[in-house]
Enzyme design. Structure first.
Site, PDB file in Angstrom:
ATOM      1  N   CYS A  28     -12.112 -16.716   7.388  1.00  0.00           N
ATOM      2  CA  CYS A  28     -12.319 -17.835   8.302  1.00  0.00           C
ATOM      3  C   CYS A  28     -11.651 -17.504   9.631  1.00  0.00           C
ATOM      4  O   CYS A  28     -10.964 -16.480   9.766  1.00  0.00           O
ATOM      5  CB  CYS A  28     -11.722 -19.108   7.718  1.00  0.00           C
ATOM      6  SG  CYS A  28      -9.919 -19.025   7.518  1.00  0.00           S
ATOM      7  N   CYS A 112      -2.246 -21.220  11.284  1.00  0.00           N
ATOM      8  CA  CYS A 112      -3.616 -21.656  11.540  1.00  0.00           C
ATOM      9  C   CYS A 112      -3.589 -22.915  12.400  1.00  0.00           C
ATOM     10  O   CYS A 112      -2.837 -23.856  12.109  1.00  0.00           O
ATOM     11  CB  CYS A 112      -4.328 -21.949  10.220  1.00  0.00           C
ATOM     12  SG  CYS A 112      -5.981 -22.663  10.436  1.00  0.00           S
ATOM     13  N   GLU A 142       2.295 -23.561   2.760  1.00  0.00           N
ATOM     14  CA  GLU A 142       1.783 -24.546   3.715  1.00  0.00           C
ATOM     15  C   GLU A 142       2.415 -25.913   3.472  1.00  0.00           C
ATOM     16  O   GLU A 142       2.780 -26.621   4.413  1.00  0.00           O
ATOM     17  CB  GLU A 142       0.262 -24.652   3.640  1.00  0.00           C
ATOM     18  CG  GLU A 142      -0.295 -25.630   4.663  1.00  0.00           C
ATOM     19  CD  GLU A 142      -1.765 -25.943   4.485  1.00  0.00           C
ATOM     20  OE1 GLU A 142      -2.176 -27.073   4.829  1.00  0.00           O
ATOM     21  OE2 GLU A 142      -2.515 -25.066   4.011  1.00  0.00           O
ATOM     22  N   CYS A 210      -9.613 -28.071   5.698  1.00  0.00           N
ATOM     23  CA  CYS A 210     -10.222 -27.363   6.818  1.00  0.00           C
ATOM     24  C   CYS A 210     -11.713 -27.135   6.611  1.00  0.00           C
ATOM     25  O   CYS A 210     -12.223 -27.155   5.487  1.00  0.00           O
ATOM     26  CB  CYS A 210      -9.486 -26.045   7.078  1.00  0.00           C
ATOM     27  SG  CYS A 210     -10.010 -24.667   6.056  1.00  0.00           S
ATOM     28  N   SER A 239      -4.807 -20.174  -2.669  1.00  0.00           N
ATOM     29  CA  SER A 239      -5.162 -21.518  -3.120  1.00  0.00           C
ATOM     30  C   SER A 239      -6.654 -21.771  -2.993  1.00  0.00           C
ATOM     31  O   SER A 239      -7.300 -22.246  -3.931  1.00  0.00           O
ATOM     32  CB  SER A 239      -4.385 -22.560  -2.314  1.00  0.00           C
ATOM     33  OG  SER A 239      -4.777 -23.870  -2.668  1.00  0.00           O
TER      34      SER A 239
END
Length: 334
Positions: A28, A112, A142, A210, A239
């Site tokens: 991504c 990100c 995260e 996201c 994940s």
């Protein structure tokens, strides 16, 4: 043992016929950006470049960057004074940022931008007196980074049952945020439980999960009913890759996650003529291509893409690392 393997391969060759490729799959924009930050820092400042935590959760990517001069650490005490440090794509707590500043490191932030958006929202609403429910997985970097934006007043919820254990000071001043790489369906179920218990809870203006996680899960939902087995390319620590495997299984299709082609087991494909293939957002295309080559060795004669969303999202690099667009950067790697 060799004769058994040869027999399994011969049996698989009778059955594997077609490979369907999920669209989208693999890298991504946030992962592209994070890897490029490390590579550009190495190019500009030379080795070593220190990276707090794995830049993204993929064994191949991490080992490749290690070979180029990146050193991955968890404790900032392991970084020498004056060194260049990169924060991973998962983000870090305020305490880590403060420690890095105190130690005088030259820091490039590969968090990100979609994770940064969550951090900004938490900080903004906290100043307005809000407490938070964070939907996510305990121990994931995260989650640690997002919860670490506050010293108190943020409650982790991993499943529906955890909602009953949340006791905010003021239920009318409660907001919810989520880890960006969760299962869309699981997060929605937990959010419904949160809203049932706390009807006035403030939701994000836009879903925290996201676009890439959503798109890859949607692609698996579309692909899984059309195939006999799903292969997900991704590392065990990823994940979003784990969620893809779980989703396929939930839809009734056997699914396996592999770090690379070497993990494929011929016996998996016995009687399964059509294979669906996808990759987590941190898995590079070179691994997908290697898996395709291995499936061809096991008998696949047709490989085709399934129609899906075409992603065009790009994120800029931090100041000081160049101004080429991500499209140009991707082209330079291929």
């Amino acid at each position: 043992m060799a004769s058994v393997d040869a027999q399994q391969q011969a049996e698989a060759q009778k059955f594997v016929d077609e490979v369907l490729l999920a669209q989208p799959r693999g890298f991504c924009a946030g992962v592209d950006r994070a890897i490029e930050i490390v590579e550009r820092a190495l190019e500009k400042f030379g080795r070593p470049i220190y990276v707090r935590h794995e830049i993204v959760h993929n064994t191949f990517v991490v080992n490749d960057l290690k070979s180029k001069g990146a050193i991955f650490i968890e404790d900032l005490a392991d970084v020498p004074p004056g060194a260049t440090l990169v924060f991973s794509a998962h983000g870090v707590s305020k305490a880590v940022r403060e420690e890095a500043a105190q130690r005088g490191f030259s820091v490039f932030d590969a968090t990100c931008p979609l994770v940064t958006k969550v951090h900004v929202e938490v900080s903004k609403l906290a100043r307005e007196g809000y407490e938070f429910i964070m939907i996510g997985h305990k121990g994931h970097p995260e989650v640690e980074g997002t919860m670490g934006q506050l010293r108190e007043g943020i409650y982790l919820v991993e499943e529906v049952a955890d909602v009953a254990n949340v006791h905010p000071n003021d239920p009318t001043k409660l907001a919810v945020v989520t880890q960006t790489t969760l299962s869309v369906d699981d997060a929605a179920e937990i959010l419904e439980a949160v809203k049932l218990r706390f009807p006035q809870v403030r939701e994000p203006k836009k879903q925290d999960i996201c676009y890439a996680t959503q798109n890859r899960q949607d692609a698996v939902k579309f692909m899984a009913p059309k195939v006999d087995i799903v292969i997900v390319v991704g590392s065990p620590t990823s994940s979003n890759s784990n969620r893809l495997r779980e989703l396929a299984e939930r839809l009734g299709t056997p699914a396996y996650m592999v770090d690379g082609a070497q993990d494929l087991q011929p016996a998996w494909f016995d009687g399964r003529a059509r294979v669906g293939l996808t990759a987590g957002a941190s898995a590079p295309d070179v691994l997908v291509q290697a898996v395709i080559d291995r499936l061809k060795q096991l008998g696949a004669v047709s490989v085709r893409n399934i129609d899906g969303v075409k992603e065009t999202v790009e994120f800029p690099l931090p100041m000081g690392l160049g101004d080429r667009s991500m499209a140009e950067l991707r082209a330079s790697r291929s």
